[in-house]
Design an enzyme around this catalytic site. Sequence first.
Site, PDB file in Angstrom:
ATOM      1  CE  LYS A   4      -4.396   1.055   0.038  1.00  0.00           C
ATOM      2  NZ  LYS A   4      -5.505   0.276  -0.542  1.00  0.00           N
TER       3      LYS A   4
ATOM      4  CG  ASP B 152      -7.450   2.995  -1.029  1.00  0.00           C
ATOM      5  OD1 ASP B 152      -8.137   1.961  -1.129  1.00  0.00           O
ATOM      6  OD2 ASP B 152      -7.368   3.623   0.049  1.00  0.00           O
TER       7      ASP B 152
ATOM      8  N   GLY C 130     -20.325   6.505   3.079  1.00  0.00           N
ATOM      9  CA  GLY C 130     -19.428   7.044   2.068  1.00  0.00           C
ATOM     10  C   GLY C 130     -20.206   7.469   0.842  1.00  0.00           C
ATOM     11  CG  PHE C 131     -20.179  11.059  -1.099  1.00  0.00           C
ATOM     12  CD1 PHE C 131     -19.399  11.274   0.019  1.00  0.00           C
ATOM     13  CD2 PHE C 131     -20.245  12.072  -2.052  1.00  0.00           C
ATOM     14  CE1 PHE C 131     -18.676  12.459   0.180  1.00  0.00           C
ATOM     15  CE2 PHE C 131     -19.536  13.264  -1.902  1.00  0.00           C
ATOM     16  CZ  PHE C 131     -18.744  13.460  -0.779  1.00  0.00           C
TER      17      PHE C 131
ATOM     18  CG  ASN D  35     -14.462   3.504  -7.095  1.00  0.00           C
ATOM     19  OD1 ASN D  35     -14.142   2.426  -6.608  1.00  0.00           O
ATOM     20  ND2 ASN D  35     -14.759   3.636  -8.366  1.00  0.00           N
ATOM     21  CB  VAL D  36     -16.055   1.467  -2.585  1.00  0.00           C
ATOM     22  CG1 VAL D  36     -16.658   0.239  -1.968  1.00  0.00           C
ATOM     23  CG2 VAL D  36     -14.638   1.173  -3.078  1.00  0.00           C
TER      24      VAL D  36
ATOM     25  CD1 TRP E 245     -21.891   5.660  -8.843  1.00  0.00           C
ATOM     26  CD2 TRP E 245     -20.053   4.444  -9.287  1.00  0.00           C
ATOM     27  NE1 TRP E 245     -21.907   5.341 -10.175  1.00  0.00           N
ATOM     28  CE2 TRP E 245     -20.804   4.595 -10.481  1.00  0.00           C
ATOM     29  CE3 TRP E 245     -18.854   3.726  -9.312  1.00  0.00           C
ATOM     30  CZ2 TRP E 245     -20.390   4.036 -11.686  1.00  0.00           C
ATOM     31  CZ3 TRP E 245     -18.443   3.171 -10.514  1.00  0.00           C
ATOM     32  CH2 TRP E 245     -19.205   3.331 -11.685  1.00  0.00           C
TER      33      TRP E 245
HETATM   34  P1  NDP Z   1     -13.062   7.343  -2.390  1.00  0.00           P
HETATM   35  O1  NDP Z   1     -12.002   8.336  -2.177  1.00  0.00           O
HETATM   36  O2  NDP Z   1     -13.708   7.250  -3.718  1.00  0.00           O
HETATM   37  O3  NDP Z   1     -14.197   7.524  -1.287  1.00  0.00           O
HETATM   38  C1  NDP Z   1     -13.895   7.416   0.105  1.00  0.00           C
HETATM   39  C2  NDP Z   1     -15.066   7.886   0.937  1.00  0.00           C
HETATM   40  O4  NDP Z   1     -14.768   7.695   2.317  1.00  0.00           O
HETATM   41  C3  NDP Z   1     -15.362   9.328   0.786  1.00  0.00           C
HETATM   42  O5  NDP Z   1     -16.713   9.561   1.042  1.00  0.00           O
HETATM   43  C4  NDP Z   1     -14.447   9.925   1.870  1.00  0.00           C
HETATM   44  O6  NDP Z   1     -14.731  11.228   2.257  1.00  0.00           O
HETATM   45  C5  NDP Z   1     -14.662   8.954   2.992  1.00  0.00           C
HETATM   46  N1  NDP Z   1     -13.531   8.968   3.907  1.00  0.00           N
HETATM   47  C6  NDP Z   1     -12.242   8.698   3.637  1.00  0.00           C
HETATM   48  N2  NDP Z   1     -11.470   8.817   4.717  1.00  0.00           N
HETATM   49  C7  NDP Z   1     -12.288   9.205   5.701  1.00  0.00           C
HETATM   50  C8  NDP Z   1     -12.086   9.483   7.060  1.00  0.00           C
HETATM   51  N3  NDP Z   1     -10.874   9.403   7.630  1.00  0.00           N
HETATM   52  N4  NDP Z   1     -13.173   9.819   7.776  1.00  0.00           N
HETATM   53  C9  NDP Z   1     -14.402   9.878   7.213  1.00  0.00           C
HETATM   54  N5  NDP Z   1     -14.647   9.608   5.929  1.00  0.00           N
HETATM   55  C10 NDP Z   1     -13.608   9.283   5.184  1.00  0.00           C
HETATM   56  O7  NDP Z   1     -12.428   5.916  -1.988  1.00  0.00           O
HETATM   57  P2  NDP Z   1     -12.971   4.453  -2.326  1.00  0.00           P
HETATM   58  O8  NDP Z   1     -14.436   4.474  -2.482  1.00  0.00           O
HETATM   59  O9  NDP Z   1     -12.105   3.913  -3.398  1.00  0.00           O
HETATM   60  O10 NDP Z   1     -12.595   3.657  -0.985  1.00  0.00           O
HETATM   61  C11 NDP Z   1     -13.530   3.411   0.077  1.00  0.00           C
HETATM   62  C12 NDP Z   1     -13.063   2.223   0.914  1.00  0.00           C
HETATM   63  O11 NDP Z   1     -13.001   1.041   0.127  1.00  0.00           O
HETATM   64  C13 NDP Z   1     -11.657   2.382   1.512  1.00  0.00           C
HETATM   65  O12 NDP Z   1     -11.612   1.713   2.766  1.00  0.00           O
HETATM   66  C14 NDP Z   1     -10.786   1.642   0.517  1.00  0.00           C
HETATM   67  O13 NDP Z   1      -9.561   1.237   1.070  1.00  0.00           O
HETATM   68  C15 NDP Z   1     -11.703   0.458   0.202  1.00  0.00           C
HETATM   69  N6  NDP Z   1     -11.407  -0.265  -1.016  1.00  0.00           N
HETATM   70  C16 NDP Z   1     -11.346   0.370  -2.218  1.00  0.00           C
HETATM   71  C17 NDP Z   1     -11.115  -0.343  -3.379  1.00  0.00           C
HETATM   72  C18 NDP Z   1     -11.141   0.319  -4.703  1.00  0.00           C
HETATM   73  O14 NDP Z   1     -11.032  -0.396  -5.704  1.00  0.00           O
HETATM   74  N7  NDP Z   1     -11.309   1.617  -4.806  1.00  0.00           N
HETATM   75  C19 NDP Z   1     -10.850  -1.790  -3.353  1.00  0.00           C
HETATM   76  C20 NDP Z   1     -11.000  -2.372  -2.031  1.00  0.00           C
HETATM   77  C21 NDP Z   1     -11.241  -1.621  -0.948  1.00  0.00           C
HETATM   78  P3  NDP Z   1     -13.449  12.197   2.552  1.00  0.00           P
HETATM   79  O15 NDP Z   1     -12.473  11.979   1.445  1.00  0.00           O
HETATM   80  O16 NDP Z   1     -13.992  13.526   2.574  1.00  0.00           O
HETATM   81  O17 NDP Z   1     -12.902  11.824   3.879  1.00  0.00           O
HETATM   82  O1  8G0 Z   2      -6.318  -2.425  -7.495  1.00  0.00           O
HETATM   83  C1  8G0 Z   2      -5.729  -2.427  -6.430  1.00  0.00           C
HETATM   84  O2  8G0 Z   2      -4.599  -2.879  -6.286  1.00  0.00           O
HETATM   85  C2  8G0 Z   2      -6.439  -1.837  -5.234  1.00  0.00           C
HETATM   86  C3  8G0 Z   2      -6.804  -0.509  -5.245  1.00  0.00           C
HETATM   87  C4  8G0 Z   2      -7.479   0.028  -4.148  1.00  0.00           C
HETATM   88  C5  8G0 Z   2      -7.784  -0.763  -3.067  1.00  0.00           C
HETATM   89  C6  8G0 Z   2      -7.429  -2.089  -3.097  1.00  0.00           C
HETATM   90  C7  8G0 Z   2      -7.796  -2.960  -1.941  1.00  0.00           C
HETATM   91  O3  8G0 Z   2      -7.892  -4.168  -2.163  1.00  0.00           O
HETATM   92  O4  8G0 Z   2      -7.991  -2.459  -0.847  1.00  0.00           O
HETATM   93  C8  8G0 Z   2      -6.759  -2.632  -4.168  1.00  0.00           C
END
Ligand code: NDP
Ligand code: 8G0
Length: 498
Positions: free
Chosen positions: A124, A164, A235-236, A238-239, A241
């Site tokens: 990471k 991420d 949340g709002f 990528n995930v 959504w």
């Molecule tokens: P985004 O940046 O698209 O969205 C993250 C969301 O979480 C936002 O609403 C953000 O608001 C909120 N957030 C982040 N940090 C905090 C915090 N410290 N306190 C409160 N709210 C917070 O990220 P993703 O949707 O990609 O990721 C969401 C989760 O899914 C994470 O845990 C990530 O590690 C996990 N994940 C993502 C993957 C991916 O492919 N994208 C794969 C596997 C897991 P703000 O930024 O304002 O804090």
């Molecule tokens: O594609 C990836 O390697 C990736 C990106 C964001 C999050 C994660 C995860 O598994 O938490 C993987």
Amino acid sequence: MNVNKIMAELERKHPGESEYLQAVREVLMTVEDAYNQHPEFEANRIAERIVEPDRTFTFKVVWVDDKGDVQVNTGYRVQFNSAIGPYKGGLRFHPSVNPSILKFLGFEQIFKNALTTLPMGGAKGGSDFNPKGKSDREVMRFCQAFMTELWRHIGPQTDVPAGDIGVGGREIGYLYGMYRKLAQENTGVLTGKGMTYGGSLIRPEATGFGAVYFLRQMLEKAGMDIKGQTIAISGFGNVAWGAATKATELGAKVVTISGPDGYIYDPAGLDAEKIAYMLELRASNNDVVEPYAAKFPGSQFFAGKKPWEVKVDIAMPCATQNELDGEDAKRLLANGVKVVAEVSNMGCRPEAIDAFIAAKIPYGPGKAVNAGGVATSGLEMTQNSQEQLDGRGGRRQAAPDHVVDPPRLRGVRHREGRLPQLHEGREHRGLYESRQVDGRAGSHIGRFFSMKKDELSSSSPFLSPPASINNIMQAAPLNWKEQYIFEKKHDTEKHVRY
Ligand code: NDP
Ligand code: 8G0
């Protein structure tokens, strides 16, 4: 293994790194009994070795903002473990980013990646850069500055980052552009790329969609149907959504989303228009959900609160670590929650997990529920390495219609009781070639199906056929426009456990 002893040593070496220590303790406690049945693990000190990252890079990132002022941030890459493949894991840009958070994420990534059965190690990285309120140009300059350091530590065979929190398609584009310039090569060193330069279809949807497919399996096992269930999502981004889109499509009612400012309760449930607005809110870069309530009458905004106080059937934390604590769990249970699918990494605190398990409701851990994201990144890596061998230099034209086209997939789907096997190549080769899609995204997926075992093993370092192609499909139930290649009649249940 003596968990307390290992933890005491780790606490001594990494004082105050609470998220990292929490993630390690959770894993060790879970595997303790199974581990202790293998004296060879203990003899080789596997636990002690796996809890320490292989190495961590910390670097300074200096960039210039729109006012001409110099800004300084810190960048990191934690390469945790490469026992089964190149380091793989996302990059997070968020002001909270620190070594503890990246170590917890890198550590969990080892187990998640292994669970996909693809050959990917755990890593990471990221920065304490705060994208909130930054202009497009500022994000670009930051990403370029970040990559001027990171590039020397990564490579398509050694370490493959992705996005991420705070890192999406735009950032990956800027990062990849700078990597190419510095490394003088055009390889798939990042995943989550755009479709015009080596990206893989459906990567943006993969995590959220995969989570809902996993949830559906959990519900089926518990004798429930996803249709008609109410779901609280946090949340709002990528995930959130992806999860909201797929859950809504399958007939569930998603009644909450949340941001750092509070949460929205929409008793009518999200629909396509509302989901599109959620994306708009995200793209505004203001990190607020409050405007949703003004736009959609009937919905309410609760400032500074979390969505876990709403009465729902299913909870899906989709924002960040430790966003659902013991008190939240008690409230959800008191309101009759039936299933919890953790989508964010370490979204639930240990007390919350204990409460769900004590209440005997199905709880799906993040490492399993969200693995569709990284599994699809694994597919992107394979496609890119294949393209290198084909001499296409990682470039590929997008052809979503060809990939998702139902007739193309029908031949695969209709094979009874089995996933497509590589040695059944001829039929599939015919199927794909008949559409004349060579050179497009679809053909690469097709080519994997059509390859013979020995062809694939010698040409792609990231696949060890024939099992792997099946495993990709099982670990990342790719939804090619509802053409769900493997159906219940396949033996997916055996592989998708929780
Ligand atoms: P985004 O940046 O698209 O969205 C993250 C969301 O979480 C936002 O609403 C953000 O608001 C909120 N957030 C982040 N940090 C905090 C915090 N410290 N306190 C409160 N709210 C917070 O990220 P993703 O949707 O990609 O990721 C969401 C989760 O899914 C994470 O845990 C990530 O590690 C996990 N994940 C993502 C993957 C991916 O492919 N994208 C794969 C596997 C897991 P703000 O930024 O304002 O804090
Ligand atoms: O594609 C990836 O390697 C990736 C990106 C964001 C999050 C994660 C995860 O598994 O938490 C993987």
